[in-house]
Write a protein that holds these residues in place. Structure first.
Motif, mmCIF file in Angstrom:
data_model
loop_
_atom_site.group_PDB
_atom_site.id
_atom_site.type_symbol
_atom_site.label_atom_id
_atom_site.label_comp_id
_atom_site.label_asym_id
_atom_site.label_seq_id
_atom_site.Cartn_x
_atom_site.Cartn_y
_atom_site.Cartn_z
ATOM 1 N N GLN A 133 0.819 -1.100 -0.110
ATOM 2 C CA GLN A 133 -0.124 -0.312 -0.075
ATOM 3 C C GLN A 133 0.568 1.513 -0.009
ATOM 4 O O GLN A 133 0.722 2.012 -0.579
ATOM 5 N N ARG A 134 2.355 1.252 1.179
ATOM 6 C CA ARG A 134 2.617 2.277 0.974
ATOM 7 C C ARG A 134 3.207 2.345 -0.763
ATOM 8 O O ARG A 134 3.528 3.855 -1.252
ATOM 9 N N ILE A 135 4.142 1.554 -1.157
ATOM 10 C CA ILE A 135 3.790 1.772 -2.671
ATOM 11 C C ILE A 135 3.328 2.433 -3.459
ATOM 12 O O ILE A 135 3.668 2.809 -4.363
ATOM 13 N N TYR A 136 2.322 2.218 -3.678
ATOM 14 C CA TYR A 136 0.942 2.272 -4.473
ATOM 15 C C TYR A 136 0.562 4.295 -4.176
ATOM 16 O O TYR A 136 1.115 4.672 -5.669
ATOM 17 N N HIS A 137 0.766 4.207 -2.942
ATOM 18 C CA HIS A 137 0.502 5.737 -2.431
ATOM 19 C C HIS A 137 1.545 6.516 -3.311
ATOM 20 O O HIS A 137 1.861 7.533 -3.444
ATOM 21 N N SER A 138 2.455 5.684 -2.456
ATOM 22 C CA SER A 138 4.391 6.929 -3.563
ATOM 23 C C SER A 138 3.554 6.861 -4.932
ATOM 24 O O SER A 138 4.066 7.945 -5.593
ATOM 25 N N ASN A 168 6.355 12.324 -9.121
ATOM 26 C CA ASN A 168 8.116 11.703 -9.055
ATOM 27 C C ASN A 168 7.823 10.795 -7.459
ATOM 28 O O ASN A 168 8.835 11.124 -6.330
ATOM 29 N N PRO A 169 8.031 9.445 -8.181
ATOM 30 C CA PRO A 169 7.605 8.425 -6.848
ATOM 31 C C PRO A 169 8.963 8.100 -6.229
ATOM 32 O O PRO A 169 9.129 8.562 -5.079
ATOM 33 N N ALA A 170 10.346 8.889 -6.971
ATOM 34 C CA ALA A 170 11.476 8.265 -6.555
ATOM 35 C C ALA A 170 11.934 9.350 -5.541
ATOM 36 O O ALA A 170 13.429 9.474 -4.610
ATOM 37 N N GLU A 171 10.887 10.623 -6.059
ATOM 38 C CA GLU A 171 11.371 12.103 -5.241
ATOM 39 C C GLU A 171 12.061 12.300 -3.559
ATOM 40 O O GLU A 171 12.803 12.331 -3.189
ATOM 41 N N ALA A 172 11.808 10.580 -2.670
ATOM 42 C CA ALA A 172 11.879 10.834 -1.517
ATOM 43 C C ALA A 172 11.991 9.313 -1.350
ATOM 44 O O ALA A 172 12.372 8.992 -0.121
ATOM 45 N N SER A 173 12.320 8.735 -1.871
ATOM 46 C CA SER A 173 12.960 7.496 -1.634
ATOM 47 C C SER A 173 15.048 7.571 -2.303
ATOM 48 O O SER A 173 15.276 8.108 -3.383
ATOM 49 N N SER A 174 15.149 6.389 -2.075
ATOM 50 C CA SER A 174 16.455 6.771 -1.953
ATOM 51 C C SER A 174 17.286 5.598 -3.445
ATOM 52 O O SER A 174 15.454 4.311 -2.803
ATOM 53 N N ALA A 175 18.095 5.149 -2.786
ATOM 54 C CA ALA A 175 18.802 3.817 -4.473
ATOM 55 C C ALA A 175 18.294 2.649 -3.428
ATOM 56 O O ALA A 175 17.895 2.137 -3.804
ATOM 57 N N ALA A 176 18.939 2.149 -2.378
ATOM 58 C CA ALA A 176 18.373 1.468 -1.453
ATOM 59 C C ALA A 176 16.799 0.919 -1.244
ATOM 60 O O ALA A 176 16.846 0.008 -1.507
ATOM 61 N N GLU A 177 15.491 1.905 -1.310
ATOM 62 C CA GLU A 177 14.326 0.961 -1.080
ATOM 63 C C GLU A 177 14.339 1.142 -3.052
ATOM 64 O O GLU A 177 13.629 -0.236 -2.793
ATOM 65 N N LEU A 178 14.764 1.695 -3.547
ATOM 66 C CA LEU A 178 14.322 1.095 -4.858
ATOM 67 C C LEU A 178 15.128 0.626 -5.792
ATOM 68 O O LEU A 178 14.502 -0.366 -6.901
ATOM 69 N N GLY A 179 15.814 -0.315 -5.152
ATOM 70 C CA GLY A 179 16.796 -1.181 -5.820
ATOM 71 C C GLY A 179 18.159 -0.462 -5.951
ATOM 72 O O GLY A 179 19.438 -1.753 -5.484
ATOM 73 N N ASN A 180 18.085 0.242 -7.067
ATOM 74 C CA ASN A 180 19.384 0.489 -6.939
ATOM 75 C C ASN A 180 19.425 1.857 -7.892
ATOM 76 O O ASN A 180 18.768 2.500 -8.515
ATOM 77 N N ILE A 237 1.046 11.848 -16.263
ATOM 78 C CA ILE A 237 0.035 10.951 -16.913
ATOM 79 C C ILE A 237 0.106 9.851 -17.190
ATOM 80 O O ILE A 237 -1.063 8.950 -17.367
ATOM 81 N N HIS A 238 1.520 9.333 -16.794
ATOM 82 C CA HIS A 238 1.194 7.734 -16.757
ATOM 83 C C HIS A 238 1.004 6.910 -15.298
ATOM 84 O O HIS A 238 0.937 6.248 -15.470
ATOM 85 N N ARG A 239 0.996 7.980 -14.184
ATOM 86 C CA ARG A 239 1.393 7.240 -13.568
ATOM 87 C C ARG A 239 0.113 6.422 -12.603
ATOM 88 O O ARG A 239 -0.017 5.096 -12.237
ATOM 89 N N LYS A 240 -1.448 7.143 -13.130
ATOM 90 C CA LYS A 240 -2.528 6.502 -12.731
ATOM 91 C C LYS A 240 -2.255 5.573 -13.662
ATOM 92 O O LYS A 240 -3.084 3.829 -13.201
ATOM 93 N N ASP A 241 -2.010 5.378 -14.850
ATOM 94 C CA ASP A 241 -2.315 4.089 -15.703
ATOM 95 C C ASP A 241 -1.269 3.178 -15.300
ATOM 96 O O ASP A 241 -2.434 1.628 -14.951
ATOM 97 N N LEU A 242 0.278 3.251 -14.902
ATOM 98 C CA LEU A 242 0.667 2.431 -14.154
ATOM 99 C C LEU A 242 0.142 1.842 -12.924
ATOM 100 O O LEU A 242 0.276 0.410 -12.614
ATOM 101 N N ALA A 243 -0.303 2.262 -12.503
ATOM 102 C CA ALA A 243 -0.645 2.253 -10.864
ATOM 103 C C ALA A 243 -2.112 0.959 -11.246
ATOM 104 O O ALA A 243 -2.215 0.077 -10.487
ATOM 105 N N GLU A 244 -3.210 1.204 -11.915
ATOM 106 C CA GLU A 244 -3.849 0.309 -12.260
ATOM 107 C C GLU A 244 -3.522 -0.770 -12.693
ATOM 108 O O GLU A 244 -4.102 -1.980 -11.958
#
Length: 76
Positions: free
Chosen positions: A2-7, A13-25, A41-48
């Motif tokens: 759920q946290r990832i979905y809301h991010s 930009n979902p990477a804005e508050a995330s580190s490389a460690a959190e996102l993988g690299n 434009i794209h985030r809603k489609d990707l999340a759905e």
């Protein structure tokens, strides 16, 4: 999950508050930085799409487990 979905759905930009460690690299962070200008434009489609895929996979797994339980094979 759920946290990832809301991010993904709440931030431009979902990477804005995330580190490389959190996102993988670092490459993932860099890709999000490049993608940020089109993210709204794209985030809603990707999340759905992701949500629908996970939901379908979980439902299928539950149906398989239910069928096993009905056959007396239990949950193991």
């Amino acid at each position: 999950m759920q946290r990832i979905y809301h991010s993904f759905t709440d931030r431009a930009n979902p990477a804005e508050a995330s580190s490389a460690a959190e996102l993988g690299n670092k490459h993932v962070v860099d890709a999000f930085d490049e993608f940020a200008s089109n993210w709204k434009i794209h985030r809603k489609d990707l999340a759905e799409q992701s949500y629908d895929t996970v939901d379908s996979e979980l439902a299928a797994a539950l149906r398989r487990q239910d069928a096993k339980a009905k056959q007396g094979k239990g949950t193991k």
